[in-house]
Design a protein around this motif. Structure first.
Motif, PDB file in Angstrom:
ATOM      1  N   THR A  93      -2.084 -60.420 -24.481  1.00  0.00           N
ATOM      2  CA  THR A  93      -2.038 -59.260 -23.586  1.00  0.00           C
ATOM      3  C   THR A  93      -1.007 -59.434 -22.472  1.00  0.00           C
ATOM      4  N   SER A  94      -0.541 -60.680 -22.272  1.00  0.00           N
ATOM      5  CA  SER A  94       0.520 -60.946 -21.292  1.00  0.00           C
ATOM      6  C   SER A  94       1.267 -62.207 -21.723  1.00  0.00           C
ATOM      7  N   SER A  95       2.218 -62.665 -20.914  1.00  0.00           N
ATOM      8  CA  SER A  95       3.018 -63.850 -21.275  1.00  0.00           C
ATOM      9  C   SER A  95       2.137 -65.067 -21.510  1.00  0.00           C
ATOM     10  N   THR A  96       2.516 -65.887 -22.496  1.00  0.00           N
ATOM     11  CA  THR A  96       1.831 -67.165 -22.718  1.00  0.00           C
ATOM     12  C   THR A  96       2.523 -68.223 -21.875  1.00  0.00           C
ATOM     13  N   ARG A  97       1.779 -68.842 -20.964  1.00  0.00           N
ATOM     14  CA  ARG A  97       2.385 -69.773 -19.999  1.00  0.00           C
ATOM     15  C   ARG A  97       2.296 -71.224 -20.455  1.00  0.00           C
ATOM     16  N   THR A  98       1.189 -71.605 -21.094  1.00  0.00           N
ATOM     17  CA  THR A  98       1.022 -72.995 -21.543  1.00  0.00           C
ATOM     18  C   THR A  98       0.507 -73.001 -22.981  1.00  0.00           C
ATOM     19  N   ALA A  99       0.851 -74.048 -23.733  1.00  0.00           N
ATOM     20  CA  ALA A  99       0.357 -74.215 -25.105  1.00  0.00           C
ATOM     21  C   ALA A  99       0.373 -75.693 -25.458  1.00  0.00           C
ATOM     22  N   ASN A 100      -0.738 -76.191 -25.977  1.00  0.00           N
ATOM     23  CA  ASN A 100      -0.849 -77.615 -26.309  1.00  0.00           C
ATOM     24  C   ASN A 100      -1.688 -77.811 -27.554  1.00  0.00           C
ATOM     25  N   PHE A 101      -1.258 -78.771 -28.388  1.00  0.00           N
ATOM     26  CA  PHE A 101      -2.128 -79.234 -29.476  1.00  0.00           C
ATOM     27  C   PHE A 101      -3.108 -80.250 -28.917  1.00  0.00           C
ATOM     28  N   SER A 102      -4.316 -80.270 -29.497  1.00  0.00           N
ATOM     29  CA  SER A 102      -5.258 -81.319 -29.120  1.00  0.00           C
ATOM     30  C   SER A 102      -4.785 -82.630 -29.736  1.00  0.00           C
ATOM     31  N   TYR A 103      -5.392 -83.726 -29.299  1.00  0.00           N
ATOM     32  CA  TYR A 103      -4.975 -85.052 -29.778  1.00  0.00           C
ATOM     33  C   TYR A 103      -5.103 -85.159 -31.287  1.00  0.00           C
ATOM     34  N   SER A 104      -6.174 -84.599 -31.851  1.00  0.00           N
ATOM     35  CA  SER A 104      -6.394 -84.660 -33.300  1.00  0.00           C
ATOM     36  C   SER A 104      -5.462 -83.726 -34.063  1.00  0.00           C
ATOM     37  N   GLY A 105      -4.953 -82.703 -33.375  1.00  0.00           N
ATOM     38  CA  GLY A 105      -4.107 -81.719 -34.049  1.00  0.00           C
ATOM     39  C   GLY A 105      -4.895 -80.648 -34.768  1.00  0.00           C
ATOM     40  N   ASN A 106      -6.240 -80.731 -34.713  1.00  0.00           N
ATOM     41  CA  ASN A 106      -7.063 -79.715 -35.378  1.00  0.00           C
ATOM     42  C   ASN A 106      -7.155 -78.426 -34.578  1.00  0.00           C
ATOM     43  N   GLN A 107      -7.004 -78.549 -33.271  1.00  0.00           N
ATOM     44  CA  GLN A 107      -7.118 -77.379 -32.413  1.00  0.00           C
ATOM     45  C   GLN A 107      -5.878 -77.260 -31.531  1.00  0.00           C
ATOM     46  N   SER A 153      -0.321 -75.051 -15.833  1.00  0.00           N
ATOM     47  CA  SER A 153      -0.116 -76.212 -16.711  1.00  0.00           C
ATOM     48  C   SER A 153      -1.463 -76.649 -17.271  1.00  0.00           C
ATOM     49  N   MET A 154      -1.407 -77.382 -18.399  1.00  0.00           N
ATOM     50  CA  MET A 154      -2.666 -77.691 -19.094  1.00  0.00           C
ATOM     51  C   MET A 154      -2.535 -78.981 -19.887  1.00  0.00           C
ATOM     52  N   LEU A 155      -3.642 -79.731 -19.963  1.00  0.00           N
ATOM     53  CA  LEU A 155      -3.718 -80.959 -20.760  1.00  0.00           C
ATOM     54  C   LEU A 155      -5.050 -80.997 -21.496  1.00  0.00           C
ATOM     55  N   TRP A 156      -5.065 -81.678 -22.635  1.00  0.00           N
ATOM     56  CA  TRP A 156      -6.328 -81.952 -23.316  1.00  0.00           C
ATOM     57  C   TRP A 156      -6.900 -83.249 -22.780  1.00  0.00           C
ATOM     58  N   GLY A 157      -8.216 -83.285 -22.560  1.00  0.00           N
ATOM     59  CA  GLY A 157      -8.872 -84.492 -22.074  1.00  0.00           C
ATOM     60  C   GLY A 157      -9.287 -85.409 -23.218  1.00  0.00           C
ATOM     61  N   ALA A 158     -10.147 -86.382 -22.908  1.00  0.00           N
ATOM     62  CA  ALA A 158     -10.551 -87.394 -23.884  1.00  0.00           C
ATOM     63  C   ALA A 158     -11.351 -86.783 -25.033  1.00  0.00           C
ATOM     64  N   LEU A 159     -11.077 -87.283 -26.235  1.00  0.00           N
ATOM     65  CA  LEU A 159     -11.823 -86.920 -27.452  1.00  0.00           C
ATOM     66  C   LEU A 159     -11.830 -85.414 -27.736  1.00  0.00           C
ATOM     67  N   ASP A 160     -10.863 -84.702 -27.216  1.00  0.00           N
ATOM     68  CA  ASP A 160     -10.741 -83.248 -27.421  1.00  0.00           C
ATOM     69  C   ASP A 160     -11.970 -82.479 -26.939  1.00  0.00           C
ATOM     70  N   GLU A 161     -12.738 -83.064 -26.025  1.00  0.00           N
ATOM     71  CA  GLU A 161     -13.955 -82.404 -25.545  1.00  0.00           C
ATOM     72  C   GLU A 161     -13.722 -81.617 -24.263  1.00  0.00           C
TER      73      GLU A 161
END
Length: 326
Positions: A93-107, A153-161
């Motif tokens: 619906t608007s600009s995408t500002r951040t995008a990250n793969f999880s550590y596992s790459g599944n999400q 900005s965004m980061l994935w935390g431990a164990l993708d949880e």
């Protein structure tokens, strides 16, 4: 120590990322064409054509088979790294500002801007069985931010949880994805958080802010451990994977650059000791602010992307490893 100059973008670089092995560098820029380069010799391997506007963010998964990009054309795209083809495009619906793969790459996660009457939203998607119908699939999780803030900005935390988000008001929050709730938030920064990057082992992360500081946080408790102070906005910061060093990139705002010399603009990469918070080196190069900075996974070189549209890859001299902080 002559740097490699990677020239292929027509406009300012917005983000650069190494893949896990460090043989490739992915760059996103305001010219709508994300690119991939060999980090060894700076040769351009290819371009991902498909976006119609500025590409704000880029990330590559653990196996270097998929790429995710977020753009100002109100779409998030997933790509096949090898062929350059679009695996799926998700309208937003608007600009995408951040995008990250999880550590596992599944999400994968991505966030949209607060604009045109829409609040900032954070989405988690499953990318395992991806095809062209992903635009019709509902996200695994959707979090709507409150009126005042947007995720920058965004980061994935431990164990993708968990997911850690940095906001335009200087706050950092950690979200539990299973319980769908905010676990903790801190307000150590006073202005926009431009970038956050994890340490090699995932126990800490460094944040870069417009308030002219970078701060080191514990990635579970969000406790502020160290502060690195400069005189100019910090656009990007990264932690060395092999030494106790933090590199900062930034400089004067791009719109004010024409009124000052390159010396006054402070467009250098600046190196601080992780523990002692003291600056010990500067590397000149860009004609304009540094927008993104990343260490090579082996810690022997680093890359910077600037407002001038260049990506510079800088190898460290032998004296860098011999340097001892007295």
């Amino acid at each position: 120590m002559k740097p490699l100059m990677l020239q292929g973008h027509e406009r300012a670089i917005t983000q650069i990322k190494y893949n896990r092995e460090g043989d490739l560098i992915f760059s996103a820029a305001k010219d709508s064409k994300p690119s991939v380069w060999f980090s060894l010799n700076g040769e351009r391997l290819g371009t991902y054509n498909g976006h119609q506007g500025v590409v704000w963010c880029v990330d590559v998964d653990w196996t270097t088979t998929r790429l995710i990009t977020g753009s100002g054309d109100m779409s998030t795209k997933l790509w096949d790294v090898e062929t350059g083809s679009v695996l799926g495009s998700i309208p937003c619906t608007s600009s995408t500002r951040t995008a990250n793969f999880s550590y596992s790459g599944n999400q994968a996660s991505y966030s949209t801007d607060k604009a045109m009457g829409n609040n900032c939203e954070l989405f988690i998607i499953d990318v395992r069985n991806i095809d062209s119908s992903i635009s019709n699939q509902s996200p695994v999780l959707k979090l709507t931010m409150n009126q005042q803030t947007k995720i920058t900005s965004m980061l994935w935390g431990a164990l993708d949880e968990t997911v850690i988000t940095g906001h335009d008001n200087g706050s950092i929050r950690i979200w539990d994805l299973r319980a769908v709730k905010e676990l903790n938030s801190v307000n150590d920064h006073t202005s926009v958080i431009n970038d956050m990057q994890m340490s090699h082992d995932g126990t800490m992360f460094v944040s870069a802010s417009k308030d002219a500081t970078a701060k080191l946080f514990d990635s579970e408790s969000l406790m502020c451990l160290k502060t690195y102070k400069t005189e100019r906005p910090v656009n990007s910061a990264a932690i060395s994977p092999i030494l106790e060093h933090v590199a900062l990139g930034g400089g004067q705002e791009a719109m004010e650059v024409t009124t000052t010399s390159t010396k006054a603009g402070k467009f250098d990469s600046r190196f601080f000791h992780l523990v002692y918070e003291e600056e010990f080196a500067r590397v000149k190069g860009h004609f304009g602010p540094i927008n993104s900075l990343a260490f090579h996974p082996d810690g022997r070189s680093y890359a910077t992307g600037g407002e001038d549209g260049f990506v510079r890859v800088q190898e460290f001299d032998a004296s860098y490893y011999e340097f001892v902080f007295e």
